[in-house]
Each structure stands twice: as C-alpha cells, then as structure tokens.
Design a protein around this motif. Structure first.
Motif, PDB file in Angstrom:
ATOM      1  N   TYR A 231       0.834  -1.203   0.000  1.00  0.00           N
ATOM      2  CA  TYR A 231       0.000   0.000   0.000  1.00  0.00           C
ATOM      3  C   TYR A 231       0.871   1.255   0.000  1.00  0.00           C
ATOM      4  O   TYR A 231       0.615   2.204  -0.750  1.00  0.00           O
ATOM      5  CB  TYR A 231      -0.927   0.009   1.218  1.00  0.00           C
ATOM      6  CG  TYR A 231      -2.061  -0.976   1.130  1.00  0.00           C
ATOM      7  CD1 TYR A 231      -3.253  -0.645   0.493  1.00  0.00           C
ATOM      8  CD2 TYR A 231      -1.947  -2.247   1.691  1.00  0.00           C
ATOM      9  CE1 TYR A 231      -4.304  -1.545   0.416  1.00  0.00           C
ATOM     10  CE2 TYR A 231      -2.987  -3.159   1.616  1.00  0.00           C
ATOM     11  CZ  TYR A 231      -4.155  -2.800   0.979  1.00  0.00           C
ATOM     12  OH  TYR A 231      -5.187  -3.708   0.895  1.00  0.00           O
ATOM     13  N   PHE A 232       1.881   1.278   0.852  1.00  0.00           N
ATOM     14  CA  PHE A 232       2.744   2.455   0.947  1.00  0.00           C
ATOM     15  C   PHE A 232       3.571   2.667  -0.316  1.00  0.00           C
ATOM     16  O   PHE A 232       3.903   3.798  -0.661  1.00  0.00           O
ATOM     17  CB  PHE A 232       3.678   2.329   2.164  1.00  0.00           C
ATOM     18  CG  PHE A 232       3.022   2.656   3.465  1.00  0.00           C
ATOM     19  CD1 PHE A 232       2.717   3.966   3.795  1.00  0.00           C
ATOM     20  CD2 PHE A 232       2.702   1.644   4.373  1.00  0.00           C
ATOM     21  CE1 PHE A 232       2.108   4.281   5.000  1.00  0.00           C
ATOM     22  CE2 PHE A 232       2.089   1.950   5.582  1.00  0.00           C
ATOM     23  CZ  PHE A 232       1.785   3.270   5.898  1.00  0.00           C
ATOM     24  N   PHE A 233       3.908   1.588  -1.003  1.00  0.00           N
ATOM     25  CA  PHE A 233       4.753   1.692  -2.189  1.00  0.00           C
ATOM     26  C   PHE A 233       4.142   2.610  -3.238  1.00  0.00           C
ATOM     27  O   PHE A 233       4.863   3.377  -3.887  1.00  0.00           O
ATOM     28  CB  PHE A 233       4.978   0.294  -2.785  1.00  0.00           C
ATOM     29  CG  PHE A 233       5.850   0.308  -4.013  1.00  0.00           C
ATOM     30  CD1 PHE A 233       7.228   0.284  -3.895  1.00  0.00           C
ATOM     31  CD2 PHE A 233       5.293   0.354  -5.285  1.00  0.00           C
ATOM     32  CE1 PHE A 233       8.043   0.300  -5.032  1.00  0.00           C
ATOM     33  CE2 PHE A 233       6.092   0.369  -6.423  1.00  0.00           C
ATOM     34  CZ  PHE A 233       7.468   0.339  -6.291  1.00  0.00           C
ATOM     35  N   TYR A 234       2.828   2.553  -3.385  1.00  0.00           N
ATOM     36  CA  TYR A 234       2.176   3.317  -4.455  1.00  0.00           C
ATOM     37  C   TYR A 234       2.407   4.827  -4.321  1.00  0.00           C
ATOM     38  O   TYR A 234       2.979   5.451  -5.226  1.00  0.00           O
ATOM     39  CB  TYR A 234       0.685   2.984  -4.511  1.00  0.00           C
ATOM     40  CG  TYR A 234      -0.031   3.658  -5.651  1.00  0.00           C
ATOM     41  CD1 TYR A 234       0.235   3.316  -6.966  1.00  0.00           C
ATOM     42  CD2 TYR A 234      -0.979   4.661  -5.408  1.00  0.00           C
ATOM     43  CE1 TYR A 234      -0.419   3.932  -8.019  1.00  0.00           C
ATOM     44  CE2 TYR A 234      -1.642   5.278  -6.456  1.00  0.00           C
ATOM     45  CZ  TYR A 234      -1.353   4.913  -7.757  1.00  0.00           C
ATOM     46  OH  TYR A 234      -1.998   5.531  -8.788  1.00  0.00           O
ATOM     47  N   PRO A 235       2.015   5.480  -3.215  1.00  0.00           N
ATOM     48  CA  PRO A 235       2.257   6.926  -3.125  1.00  0.00           C
ATOM     49  C   PRO A 235       3.742   7.282  -3.024  1.00  0.00           C
ATOM     50  O   PRO A 235       4.166   8.314  -3.568  1.00  0.00           O
ATOM     51  CB  PRO A 235       1.499   7.336  -1.858  1.00  0.00           C
ATOM     52  CG  PRO A 235       1.400   6.101  -1.044  1.00  0.00           C
ATOM     53  CD  PRO A 235       1.276   4.978  -2.032  1.00  0.00           C
ATOM     54  N   VAL A 236       4.521   6.431  -2.348  1.00  0.00           N
ATOM     55  CA  VAL A 236       5.943   6.749  -2.160  1.00  0.00           C
ATOM     56  C   VAL A 236       6.696   6.723  -3.486  1.00  0.00           C
ATOM     57  O   VAL A 236       7.477   7.632  -3.791  1.00  0.00           O
ATOM     58  CB  VAL A 236       6.592   5.780  -1.145  1.00  0.00           C
ATOM     59  CG1 VAL A 236       8.107   5.953  -1.132  1.00  0.00           C
ATOM     60  CG2 VAL A 236       6.029   6.026   0.256  1.00  0.00           C
TER      61      VAL A 236
END
Length: 255
Positions: A231-236
């Motif tokens: 989940y975090f990978f997408y915005p980061v």
C-alpha cells in the motif's frame, strides 16, 4: 466470507506463484510503467517537445519514444494483476469494512503524488488515482453480494452503478477498470472463462492480457511480504519519480 476453492479444480498452468509473488510482479511492472509515463513522457519527451534547454537531441528523443513505448507495454501487465488480487482479497478478507477503509485511506494519501506526477498540480480532480478505481470496484462487489442474497437479478444494479461511478469520478482506467474487476469477480472460480472474458475486457490494451499468465500460475497461497508495504509503495514511488523528474526537467506543462 471465504471462497470455496472446491469449486475451482481446473488449473490452466502449474500453480507455482503465491499472492505475494503476484504482488511483486504487479509492483515491479507498475514501477517500470511509471518510469515511462512520468520520467520519459512527462519529463524528457515533454521537455523536448516544448524546446526546453534541457531537451535532448532529435535522435535521442526518437530513441526515448521507442523505449517509452516498450516499457509502457511491460507496464500494462500490472493493472489486471492488481484487479485480480483485489478480487482475491474480497473473497478472503475477514473484515471487508476495514479493507475498504484501507483502500480509501491510501487513495486519499496517493492523490497528491498522483496529481503532481500526471497533472503537475498539487490537487486536480479531472483524473483520480488507481486506488480509487480499486475502491469503487471493491464496494461494487460488496453491494452485489448483499443484493444477490435477496434476489440474484438485483446484483445488476450495483454493477451498473459501479461502472457509471468509475466513469463520472474519472478514476484511473475509467469505467473499463471497473468492468475488468467485475469480470474477474464473476468468473473467479472458472479459470478458462475468466481468462477469455478478461482478455475481451482488455480489448483496449492487448498486451495487458499477458497478465493472465502469472494469474493462472497462482496457487491460492499467501506467500511472504510485509502486509502494508504494497500500500505504501504506491504513493511513495510516485513521489520519488516526481522529484526525480522535477530535478531533471523542472515542471513542463502537463496535459
């Protein structure tokens, strides 16, 4: 509600990939796709077309355009896998409300990096990130399940409303993304039909059909991997690619 896998005995390909492996394939191909879309298309190629001082020569620009086309085709593989994993999560999660809230939270978190990358603005509402597409698809499947318990035919209503919402909300992949999610949901237990219908639903992007190779290699096991990393990978990764593009090319006008 848990999926009854006794209904799905047929495997088109040897079951060797876990859901964790599918996630990595989807993430890597998405990252490759976004290098093309953000660094090349919105950066180098856009800079050349605008005649900016940092622009490349004509020959280099032609090469980058061909490279961009190639890596964007690789990137087409990611979205169908994410849609399949969404349906998988829908059937397996013990708390659909929590799952939907998580999608909504990360959709909101991702919107500013997404808009910076693809619109050159902090917030711009003519085009929403793919997390919103997945959220709409998830809520649509949930509504179908609820209404189908009352009467099977009623499931058509949320399906139509979900497709319409994807269109009106200008979510990434638009109504076509919701259609693909629903196809994978309807044919979840039927590998052959799912593959054929999924490829037909991807008429607008033929190379995306290659995603059904890893999908049909799925073994219905979870595998390893940090639960929230995906989940975090997408915005980061969007923010990182934007900063790289900004450092190299500034902010060329966005379409």
């Amino acid at each position: 509600m848990k999926a009854n896998f006794s209904l799905s005995k047929k495997q088109l390909l040897p079951p060797v990939l876990t859901s964790g492996a599918l996630k990595w394939i989807a993430l890597i191909t998405m990252f490759i796709d976004h290098i093309g879309a953000i660094i090349l298309e919105k950066g180098a190629i856009s800079a050349y077309n605008q005649g900016l001082p940092s622009a490349f020569s004509y020959d280099t620009s032609v090469f980058l355009s061909k490279l961009d086309f190639f890596i964007r085709q690789i990137g087409r593989i990611s979205f169908p896998i994410f849609c399949f994993l969404l349906v998988e999560g829908f059937y397996h999660t013990s708390n659909r409300k929590k799952y939907a809230l998580r999608l909504f939270l990360f959709a909101c978190i991702s919107e500013i990096p997404f808009d910076l990358c693809f619109r050159g603005k902090i917030l711009e509402f003519s085009y929403q990130n793919v997390m919103f597409t997945l959220l709409i698809g998830f809520l649509t499947m949930w509504a179908i399940e609820i209404l189908k318990e009352k009467k099977e035919i009623l499931g058509i209503i949320p399906a139509v409303l979900g497709i319409l919402t994807g269109f009106l909300f200008h979510a990434d992949y638009n109504w076509k993304g919701i259609v693909l999610i629903l196809v994978l949901y309807v044919f979840y237990f039927y590998p052959v039909e799912k593959t054929i219908a999924g490829c037909l639903a991807l008429y607008w992007e033929a190379t995306a059909c290659l995603a059904f190779i890893p999908i049909n290699l799925y073994n219905h096991k979870k595998g390893n991997g940090p639960k929230y990393f995906f989940y975090f990978f997408y915005p980061v990764h969007l923010l990182i690619l934007f900063l790289i593009r900004y450092a190299l090319f500034g902010l060329p006008a966005m379409s």
